[in-house]
Design a protein around this motif. Structure first.
Motif, PDB file in Angstrom:
ATOM      1  N   GLY A  13      59.085  93.508  17.903  1.00 14.26           N
ATOM      2  CA  GLY A  13      59.866  94.608  17.913  1.00 14.26           C
ATOM      3  C   GLY A  13      60.236  95.383  16.671  1.00 14.26           C
ATOM      4  O   GLY A  13      59.745  94.641  15.624  1.00 14.26           O
ATOM      5  N   TRP A  63      62.085  99.591  19.030  1.00  6.91           N
ATOM      6  CA  TRP A  63      61.489  98.927  20.303  1.00  6.91           C
ATOM      7  C   TRP A  63      61.796  97.587  20.186  1.00  6.91           C
ATOM      8  O   TRP A  63      61.729  96.939  19.120  1.00  6.91           O
ATOM      9  CB  TRP A  63      60.124  99.411  20.582  1.00  6.91           C
ATOM     10  CG  TRP A  63      58.971  98.937  19.367  1.00  6.91           C
ATOM     11  CD1 TRP A  63      58.905  99.531  18.257  1.00  6.91           C
ATOM     12  CD2 TRP A  63      58.407  97.789  19.262  1.00  6.91           C
ATOM     13  NE1 TRP A  63      57.724  98.710  17.435  1.00  6.91           N
ATOM     14  CE2 TRP A  63      57.546  97.666  18.129  1.00  6.91           C
ATOM     15  CE3 TRP A  63      58.186  96.566  20.617  1.00  6.91           C
ATOM     16  CZ2 TRP A  63      56.632  96.557  17.912  1.00  6.91           C
ATOM     17  CZ3 TRP A  63      57.203  95.621  20.078  1.00  6.91           C
ATOM     18  CH2 TRP A  63      56.356  95.557  18.723  1.00  6.91           C
ATOM     19  N   CYS A  75      60.105  95.270  27.835  1.00  9.41           N
ATOM     20  CA  CYS A  75      59.959  95.992  26.890  1.00  9.41           C
ATOM     21  C   CYS A  75      61.003  97.077  26.891  1.00  9.41           C
ATOM     22  O   CYS A  75      61.393  97.551  28.033  1.00  9.41           O
ATOM     23  CB  CYS A  75      58.897  96.546  26.538  1.00  9.41           C
ATOM     24  SG  CYS A  75      58.617  97.577  25.252  1.00  9.41           S
ATOM     25  N   GLN A  76      61.676  97.453  25.727  1.00 10.06           N
ATOM     26  CA  GLN A  76      62.421  98.738  25.667  1.00 10.06           C
ATOM     27  C   GLN A  76      62.162  99.778  24.600  1.00 10.06           C
ATOM     28  O   GLN A  76      61.765  99.012  23.599  1.00 10.06           O
ATOM     29  CB  GLN A  76      63.879  98.253  25.889  1.00 10.06           C
ATOM     30  CG  GLN A  76      64.535  97.536  24.691  1.00 10.06           C
ATOM     31  CD  GLN A  76      65.938  97.218  24.698  1.00 10.06           C
ATOM     32  OE1 GLN A  76      66.544  97.217  25.730  1.00 10.06           O
ATOM     33  NE2 GLN A  76      66.618  96.657  23.851  1.00 10.06           N
ATOM     34  N   GLU A 120      58.443  88.041  25.551  1.00  8.76           N
ATOM     35  CA  GLU A 120      57.177  87.602  26.391  1.00  8.76           C
ATOM     36  C   GLU A 120      57.762  86.255  26.603  1.00  8.76           C
ATOM     37  O   GLU A 120      58.330  85.443  26.153  1.00  8.76           O
ATOM     38  CB  GLU A 120      55.956  87.506  25.928  1.00  8.76           C
ATOM     39  CG  GLU A 120      55.837  88.937  25.388  1.00  8.76           C
ATOM     40  CD  GLU A 120      54.082  89.047  24.575  1.00  8.76           C
ATOM     41  OE1 GLU A 120      53.673  87.988  24.229  1.00  8.76           O
ATOM     42  OE2 GLU A 120      54.051  90.121  23.847  1.00  8.76           O
ATOM     43  N   ALA A 170      60.334  93.653  22.571  1.00 10.08           N
ATOM     44  CA  ALA A 170      59.719  93.334  23.688  1.00 10.08           C
ATOM     45  C   ALA A 170      59.994  91.821  23.857  1.00 10.08           C
ATOM     46  O   ALA A 170      59.993  91.118  22.482  1.00 10.08           O
ATOM     47  CB  ALA A 170      58.141  93.646  23.561  1.00 10.08           C
ATOM     48  N   CYS A 201      64.377  99.178  30.796  1.00  7.61           N
ATOM     49  CA  CYS A 201      63.212  98.513  30.330  1.00  7.61           C
ATOM     50  C   CYS A 201      62.103  98.660  31.134  1.00  7.61           C
ATOM     51  O   CYS A 201      62.202  99.152  32.314  1.00  7.61           O
ATOM     52  CB  CYS A 201      63.616  96.974  30.188  1.00  7.61           C
ATOM     53  SG  CYS A 201      65.185  96.587  28.879  1.00  7.61           S
TER      54      CYS A 201
END
Length: 133
Positions: A131, A83, A76-77, A87, A85, A22
């Motif tokens: 995502g 994808w 994030c990945q 936060e 993320a 990540c």
């Protein structure tokens, strides 16, 4: 796409259990962005993402410089079109049980890390998920 933190979905959670490196975004004291590769584990029940790190690393120093209330960060990945993320507010914990729990979770997702007496854990209180998994 926003993800409901109370019901993120099986695909989204499975993506956070797969082996993926990540990125972590923090802010340096001078205001410039700092982006580094990290291993992240996500514990939706606790609302925490965890990152093990050396206490002298730039990412740790950035978060600690923000003060005891922590710093707003993102992880994030990405894997092709998938994808995800997370936060939230990050704080650094030096507490041995918290570090041990982070190491345990890291070992499950990645591999057992080498012993490190300088290890700490970055704990992100997740308040937003995005995502497409």
């Amino acid at each position: 796409m926003a993800i409901d933190l109370t019901a993120p979905g099986d695909d989204y959670l499975a993506f956070w259990r797969e082996y993926h490196l990540c990125t972590l975004s923090t802010v340096r004291p001078d205001g410039s962005p700092h982006l580094v590769p990290v291993g992240v584990t996500y514990d939706p029940g606790a609302g925490l993402a965890r990152i093990i790190a050396n206490r002298t690393s730039r990412k740790v120093r950035n978060i600690e410089a923000a003060g005891p209330s922590g710093m707003r960060v993102a992880v994030c990945q990405v894997d092709g079109a998938r994808w995800a993320a997370l936060e939230g507010t990050a704080v650094v914990s030096h507490d041995p049980p918290a570090v041990a729990e982070a190491v345990r979770r890291y070992s499950e997702r990645y591999r057992a890390p080498q012993p490190n007496p300088e290890r700490v854990v970055i704990e992100i209180s997740v308040d937003r998920a995005l995502g497409h998994a």
